[in-house]
Design a protein around this motif. Structure first.
Motif, PDB file in Angstrom:
ATOM      1  N   CYS A 187       0.817  -1.219   0.000  1.00 40.86           N
ATOM      2  CA  CYS A 187       0.000   0.000   0.000  1.00 40.86           C
ATOM      3  C   CYS A 187       0.852   1.271   0.000  1.00 40.86           C
ATOM      4  N   GLY A 188       2.174   1.093  -0.122  1.00 33.75           N
ATOM      5  CA  GLY A 188       3.044   2.255  -0.124  1.00 33.75           C
ATOM      6  C   GLY A 188       3.098   2.985   1.199  1.00 33.75           C
ATOM      7  N   GLU A 189       2.913   2.243   2.293  1.00 32.39           N
ATOM      8  CA  GLU A 189       2.930   2.844   3.626  1.00 32.39           C
ATOM      9  C   GLU A 189       4.159   2.352   4.389  1.00 32.39           C
ATOM     10  N   THR A 190       4.452   3.018   5.483  1.00 23.89           N
ATOM     11  CA  THR A 190       5.575   2.608   6.325  1.00 23.89           C
ATOM     12  C   THR A 190       5.156   1.663   7.439  1.00 23.89           C
ATOM     13  N   SER A 191       3.863   1.480   7.644  1.00 23.58           N
ATOM     14  CA  SER A 191       3.387   0.589   8.704  1.00 23.58           C
ATOM     15  C   SER A 191       2.041  -0.006   8.328  1.00 23.58           C
ATOM     16  N   ALA A 192       1.776  -1.197   8.879  1.00 25.98           N
ATOM     17  CA  ALA A 192       0.469  -1.815   8.665  1.00 25.98           C
ATOM     18  C   ALA A 192      -0.637  -1.035   9.349  1.00 25.98           C
ATOM     19  N   GLU A 193      -0.283  -0.332  10.446  1.00 26.05           N
ATOM     20  CA  GLU A 193      -1.288   0.468  11.150  1.00 26.05           C
ATOM     21  C   GLU A 193      -1.889   1.521  10.232  1.00 26.05           C
ATOM     22  N   ARG A 198      -6.563   3.260   6.672  1.00 26.05           N
ATOM     23  CA  ARG A 198      -7.130   3.458   5.336  1.00 26.05           C
ATOM     24  C   ARG A 198      -8.277   2.498   5.064  1.00 26.05           C
ATOM     25  N   VAL A 199      -8.180   1.279   5.587  1.00 25.84           N
ATOM     26  CA  VAL A 199      -9.287   0.327   5.442  1.00 25.84           C
ATOM     27  C   VAL A 199     -10.545   0.879   6.100  1.00 25.84           C
ATOM     28  N   ALA A 200     -10.395   1.431   7.307  1.00 21.39           N
ATOM     29  CA  ALA A 200     -11.535   1.999   8.027  1.00 21.39           C
ATOM     30  C   ALA A 200     -12.161   3.163   7.259  1.00 21.39           C
ATOM     31  N   GLN A 201     -11.349   3.839   6.440  1.00 19.72           N
ATOM     32  CA  GLN A 201     -11.841   4.966   5.653  1.00 19.72           C
ATOM     33  C   GLN A 201     -12.409   4.536   4.304  1.00 19.72           C
ATOM     34  N   GLY A 202     -12.321   3.229   4.010  1.00 17.23           N
ATOM     35  CA  GLY A 202     -12.884   2.710   2.769  1.00 17.23           C
ATOM     36  C   GLY A 202     -11.978   2.833   1.562  1.00 17.23           C
ATOM     37  N   ASP A 203     -10.675   3.038   1.777  1.00 17.02           N
ATOM     38  CA  ASP A 203      -9.731   3.150   0.671  1.00 17.02           C
ATOM     39  C   ASP A 203      -9.676   1.836  -0.106  1.00 17.02           C
ATOM     40  N   ARG A 205      -7.616   0.443  -2.386  1.00 15.54           N
ATOM     41  CA  ARG A 205      -6.389  -0.339  -2.427  1.00 15.54           C
ATOM     42  C   ARG A 205      -6.113  -0.989  -1.074  1.00 15.54           C
ATOM     43  N   ALA A 206      -6.298  -0.243  -0.010  1.00 16.63           N
ATOM     44  CA  ALA A 206      -6.068  -0.793   1.320  1.00 16.63           C
ATOM     45  C   ALA A 206      -7.028  -1.940   1.612  1.00 16.63           C
ATOM     46  N   VAL A 207      -8.289  -1.783   1.237  1.00 18.60           N
ATOM     47  CA  VAL A 207      -9.280  -2.838   1.447  1.00 18.60           C
ATOM     48  C   VAL A 207      -8.882  -4.091   0.682  1.00 18.60           C
ATOM     49  N   GLU A 208      -8.407  -3.917  -0.553  1.00 17.21           N
ATOM     50  CA  GLU A 208      -7.998  -5.062  -1.366  1.00 17.21           C
ATOM     51  C   GLU A 208      -6.832  -5.814  -0.724  1.00 17.21           C
ATOM     52  N   VAL A 209      -5.803  -5.073  -0.305  1.00  8.60           N
ATOM     53  CA  VAL A 209      -4.623  -5.690   0.306  1.00  8.60           C
ATOM     54  C   VAL A 209      -4.986  -6.370   1.626  1.00  8.60           C
ATOM     55  N   TRP A 210      -5.780  -5.707   2.445  1.00 10.03           N
ATOM     56  CA  TRP A 210      -6.190  -6.272   3.729  1.00 10.03           C
ATOM     57  C   TRP A 210      -7.009  -7.540   3.532  1.00 10.03           C
ATOM     58  N   ASP A 211      -7.910  -7.527   2.560  1.00  9.26           N
ATOM     59  CA  ASP A 211      -8.740  -8.695   2.273  1.00  9.26           C
ATOM     60  C   ASP A 211      -7.875  -9.877   1.841  1.00  9.26           C
ATOM     61  N   GLU A 212      -6.885  -9.611   0.995  1.00  8.00           N
ATOM     62  CA  GLU A 212      -5.995 -10.688   0.556  1.00  8.00           C
ATOM     63  C   GLU A 212      -5.163 -11.220   1.720  1.00  8.00           C
ATOM     64  N   ALA A 213      -4.758 -10.345   2.625  1.00  9.22           N
ATOM     65  CA  ALA A 213      -3.981 -10.772   3.786  1.00  9.22           C
ATOM     66  C   ALA A 213      -4.808 -11.677   4.695  1.00  9.22           C
ATOM     67  N   VAL A 214      -6.034 -11.284   4.977  1.00 11.63           N
ATOM     68  CA  VAL A 214      -6.895 -12.085   5.844  1.00 11.63           C
ATOM     69  C   VAL A 214      -7.208 -13.429   5.199  1.00 11.63           C
ATOM     70  N   GLU A 215      -7.473 -13.422   3.895  1.00  9.38           N
ATOM     71  CA  GLU A 215      -7.765 -14.672   3.196  1.00  9.38           C
ATOM     72  C   GLU A 215      -6.553 -15.609   3.212  1.00  9.38           C
ATOM     73  N   ALA A 242      -3.974  -4.531  15.600  1.00  3.50           N
ATOM     74  CA  ALA A 242      -5.177  -4.217  14.812  1.00  3.50           C
ATOM     75  C   ALA A 242      -6.434  -4.697  15.510  1.00  3.50           C
ATOM     76  N   GLY A 243      -6.285  -5.591  16.483  1.00  4.09           N
ATOM     77  CA  GLY A 243      -7.417  -6.033  17.302  1.00  4.09           C
ATOM     78  C   GLY A 243      -8.536  -6.680  16.496  1.00  4.09           C
ATOM     79  N   GLU A 244      -9.751  -6.278  16.782  1.00  4.87           N
ATOM     80  CA  GLU A 244     -10.910  -6.903  16.153  1.00  4.87           C
ATOM     81  C   GLU A 244     -10.981  -6.640  14.653  1.00  4.87           C
ATOM     82  N   SER A 245     -10.301  -5.598  14.177  1.00  5.91           N
ATOM     83  CA  SER A 245     -10.262  -5.350  12.730  1.00  5.91           C
ATOM     84  C   SER A 245      -9.626  -6.527  12.001  1.00  5.91           C
ATOM     85  N   LEU A 246      -8.726  -7.223  12.674  1.00  5.41           N
ATOM     86  CA  LEU A 246      -8.120  -8.431  12.121  1.00  5.41           C
ATOM     87  C   LEU A 246      -8.847  -9.680  12.580  1.00  5.41           C
TER      88      LEU A 246
END
Length: 300
Positions: A187-193, A198-203, A205-215, A242-246
């Motif tokens: 995602c071009g970021e320096t941290s997963a946080e 960005r996922v919480a904001q509905g971004d 690219r972030a949603v796509e990467v996070w979804d692939e990570a969880v899967e 990330a707590g419950e988000s993960l």
């Protein structure tokens, strides 16, 4: 009061502190791991960290040292680490303090701390997720290292044949999709946080990467569950913040992949990011026990 110096070496950050016998961390410090500067620089940074922790304080000093590092580790050598590029580094290279010293595997040491000081469990997978991913297998209440010490390399389970290149030399590894570093880099970021925000904001690219990570995590954990039937999977490391988000989507994805059996419990580490230092502390107490001829000390 007796205490040991404990250092937990991660791919991004080294954590260290002074640890009392009952597991209390008396002091805690973090330092960046200079991985980009090469293996010798990392070794020198570890040695300096240990030396600083062992300086006398108020007339006292640690009675032993525990050092937890990633990769393939024996009691006497850091045999191999893909993260740092070192091979067959002797324990003596990491510190020359005149104290009993024990070397151990970072994830297994953290899992031992979780067993001794945290939530415990007899059949558990302890899975810290940080710069990389490695697991500690707890079978019938004991840590399992495997025939050659490689047990628990879950980060290198292939979750996508011919997928993304992994630093280990394979392709499609879990770590290439679900490590904190991989998530941030994609995602071009320096941290997963930052990605989680960005996922919480509905971004998109972030949603796509996070979804692939969880899967990817769900797929790897389904494989582990079918083979070893754990009662629980304990998520640690930086990504556990990330707590419950993960945890919420991971529980759902894992359950969906297990058609004929219930999923194991998935929970966050009780000790959080300090599990590694507490585990290194157990290594230090082991070193002291062995120097005194006491075989009853908990082992990491």
């Amino acid at each position: 009061m007796e205490y040991v110096a404990a250092v937990d070496v991660g791919g991004t950050t080294m954590k260290g502190g002074l640890v009392a016998r009952e597991g209390t961390i008396i002091s805690f410090d973090r330092r960046p791991t200079p991985r980009a500067e090469g293996p010798d620089r990392v070794i020198a940074a570890i040695s300096a960290f240990v030396a600083d922790l062992c300086r006398p304080r108020s007339g006292t000093r640690p009675v032993a040292v525990g050092l937890a590092v990633p990769g393939l580790v024996t009691d006497t050598h850091a045999v191999f680490s893909a993260a740092f590029g070192w091979r067959d580094v002797p324990l003596s290279a990491f510190t020359d303090v005149a104290l009993p010293v024990a070397l151990g595997h970072d994830v297994r040491a953290a899992a031992e701390a979780e067993l001794v000081h945290g939530a415990g469990g007899r059949d558990v997978l302890f899975l810290p997720i940080g710069t990389g991913i490695a697991g500690a297998c707890v079978l019938s209440g004991s840590l399992y290292g495997g025939a050659g010490g490689w047990a628990g390399q879950i980060g290198h389970i292939p979750v996508r044949p011919d997928g993304r290149a992994c630093g280990c030399g394979q392709r499609g590894c879990l770590a290439a999709y679900a490590s904190a570093k991989a998530i941030a880099d994609r995602c071009g970021e320096t941290s997963a946080e930052a990605v989680v925000r960005r996922v919480a904001q509905g971004d998109d690219r972030a949603v796509e990467v996070w979804d692939e990570a969880v899967e990817a995590l769900a797929l790897a954990l389904a494989t582990y569950t079918m083979v070893l039937d754990p009662a629980a999977v304990v998520i640690g490391g930086g990504l556990s913040l990330a707590g419950e988000s993960l945890l919420v989507p991971l529980r759902a994805r894992l359950a969906a992949r297990l058609a004929f059996r219930p999923a194991p419990e998935v929970r966050a580490s009780a000790l959080g990011v300090r599990a590694g230092v507490m585990g290194a502390g157990l290594l230090g107490w082991r070193a002291l026990a062995q120097s005194r001829g006491d075989v009853d000390e908990p082992l990491a």
